[in-house]
Design a protein around this motif. Structure first.
Motif, PDB file in Angstrom:
ATOM      1  N   HIS A   1       0.868  -1.194   0.000  1.00 46.83           N
ATOM      2  CA  HIS A   1       0.000   0.000   0.000  1.00 46.83           C
ATOM      3  C   HIS A   1       0.899   1.236   0.000  1.00 46.83           C
ATOM      4  CE1 HIS A   1      -3.984   1.871   1.644  1.00 46.83           C
ATOM      5  NE2 HIS A   1      -3.301   2.752   0.952  1.00 46.83           N
TER       6      HIS A   1
ATOM      7  N   HIS B   1      -4.709   6.639  -5.419  1.00 46.45           N
ATOM      8  CA  HIS B   1      -6.155   6.818  -5.303  1.00 46.45           C
ATOM      9  C   HIS B   1      -6.816   6.911  -6.686  1.00 46.45           C
ATOM     10  CE1 HIS B   1      -6.187   7.437  -0.973  1.00 46.45           C
ATOM     11  NE2 HIS B   1      -5.156   8.235  -1.102  1.00 46.45           N
TER      12      HIS B   1
ATOM     13  N   GLU C   1      -6.051   2.201  -5.239  1.00 46.11           N
ATOM     14  CA  GLU C   1      -6.901   2.303  -4.041  1.00 46.11           C
ATOM     15  C   GLU C   1      -8.196   3.004  -4.445  1.00 46.11           C
ATOM     16  OE1 GLU C   1      -5.289   4.413  -0.632  1.00 46.11           O
ATOM     17  OE2 GLU C   1      -6.741   3.457   0.702  1.00 46.11           O
TER      18      GLU C   1
ATOM     19  N   HIS D   1     -12.120   2.667   1.825  1.00 48.87           N
ATOM     20  CA  HIS D   1     -11.141   2.419   0.761  1.00 48.87           C
ATOM     21  C   HIS D   1     -10.921   0.932   0.511  1.00 48.87           C
ATOM     22  CE1 HIS D   1      -9.211   6.658   1.268  1.00 48.87           C
ATOM     23  NE2 HIS D   1     -10.356   6.675   0.620  1.00 48.87           N
TER      24      HIS D   1
ATOM     25  N   HIS E   1      -6.847  -0.479   5.552  1.00 44.48           N
ATOM     26  CA  HIS E   1      -6.736   0.119   6.911  1.00 44.48           C
ATOM     27  C   HIS E   1      -8.042   0.113   7.718  1.00 44.48           C
ATOM     28  CE1 HIS E   1      -8.251   3.494   4.564  1.00 44.48           C
ATOM     29  NE2 HIS E   1      -7.100   3.658   3.942  1.00 44.48           N
TER      30      HIS E   1
ATOM     31  N   LYS F   1      -8.660   2.538  10.698  1.00 46.09           N
ATOM     32  CA  LYS F   1      -8.668   3.974  10.474  1.00 46.09           C
ATOM     33  C   LYS F   1     -10.075   4.571  10.587  1.00 46.09           C
ATOM     34  CE  LYS F   1      -6.801   7.114   7.017  1.00 46.09           C
ATOM     35  NZ  LYS F   1      -6.264   7.182   5.651  1.00 46.09           N
TER      36      LYS F   1
ATOM     37  N   ASP G   1       1.042   2.521   3.617  1.00 45.01           N
ATOM     38  CA  ASP G   1       0.208   3.652   3.191  1.00 45.01           C
ATOM     39  C   ASP G   1       1.072   4.912   3.099  1.00 45.01           C
ATOM     40  OD1 ASP G   1      -2.053   4.894   2.266  1.00 45.01           O
ATOM     41  OD2 ASP G   1      -3.157   4.832   4.159  1.00 45.01           O
TER      42      ASP G   1
END
Ligand code: ZN
Ligand code: ZN
Length: 282
Positions: free
Chosen positions: A6, A38, A63, A74, A189, A192, A246
């Motif tokens: 990621h 993204h 993503e 996501h 994630h 998150k 990430d």
């Protein structure tokens, strides 16, 4: 083998170019890196070319922004074919969602008397995806507000006129796109979102029931307890395990390439399903 599955480049909201990202991953001893920008795959070819020079395995990824029960969630696609019609179609649809939102924000601002918002914001965005920061810049530079903070506080932030919800596709659609592009769908994630445990489990279950492949059990540094907890949830819902930093930019120790909580050796890693692994390259 160190898998960082990621990461973001300047093709979306990361700071490093795709090539620089690969070099940094390599310097941090990452052996397999997934570039997961993204809603775009624009950085994949540059990253792949650099990975060949650095002797690092590059996994093509993305993503996707999705939604579940009204919340933006996501989903990472790993080992996708970035040039497939399915993936290219998905990227175009996601761009259309963002453009529609920009048009609605602009219409709201026009109604408040701020003419020319869309053209100005588009100009600031250039090739990048248009978003609220570009409208904030318009409001500042046109003298409607003193600074970006004020732009968000008065017009763009939560609950204000320009706070338009994005109409992201649901899990089913996003998982279908990823599978049609030959890839594997990973719920990113999970911690998150700060959900209650029962809500988190309901979300993971929905993702698994719709054919999702893996849970991102590790996202950056986290406690052994959290890792054990997420591993338990992955096992409970029959999902494989993924992990990643990430990473967005240098200088953030909580999001550095290859630096994240470790996993037990015997986990059911999603990398076992990568094409290169199945044909014995990795
Ligand atoms: Zn994310
Ligand atoms: Zn991300």
């Amino acid at each position: 083998m160190l898998y960082d599955l990621h990461s973001h480049s300047s093709a979306s909201d990361g700071i490093l170019s795709p090539a620089a990202l690969v070099s940094r991953a390599s310097a941090n001893n990452v052996s397999v890196l997934a570039l997961t920008d993204h809603d775009t795959v624009a950085g994949i070819h540059e990253a792949r070319a650099q990975a060949e020079r650095e002797n690092l395995q590059l996994i093509a990824g993305i993503e996707f922004s999705s939604q579940w029960q009204g919340r933006s969630i996501h989903i990472v696609g790993l080992d996708i074919d970035p040039d497939s019609a399915a993936l290219q179609g998905a990227v175009a649809q996601q761009a259309a969602v963002r453009t529609r939102r920009a048009e609605r924000i602009a219409a709201k601002l026009e109604r408040l008397g701020f003419a020319g918002a869309l053209a100005a914001a588009q100009g600031f965005a250039g090739d990048a995806v248009i978003g609220r920061p570009h409208f904030a810049r318009f409001l500042v530079e046109a003298g409607h507000v003193k600074n970006t903070e004020q732009a968000f506080k008065k017009y763009l932030g939560a609950g204000k006129a320009g706070d338009i919800k994005q109409d992201w596709p649901d899990f089913e659609q996003v998982i279908a796109w990823i599978h049609q592009a030959g890839g594997l769908a990973v719920l990113a994630h999970p911690c998150k979102y700060k959900m209650t445990r029962s809500k988190l489990c309901a979300m993971v279950q929905a993702f698994a029931d719709l054919g999702g492949d893996a849970l991102e059990v590790v996202s950056g540094p986290q406690s052994p307890n959290q890792t054990r907890d997420m591993l338990g949830i992955a096992v409970k819902f029959g999902l494989k395990v993924s992990c990643g930093s990430d990473f967005h930019q240098p200088g953030q120790v909580w999001q550095e390439l290859g630096k994240f909580a470790s996993l037990p050796e015997d986990v059911d890693g999603i990398w076992q399903n990568f094409r290169a692994n199945r044909i014995g390259v990795l």
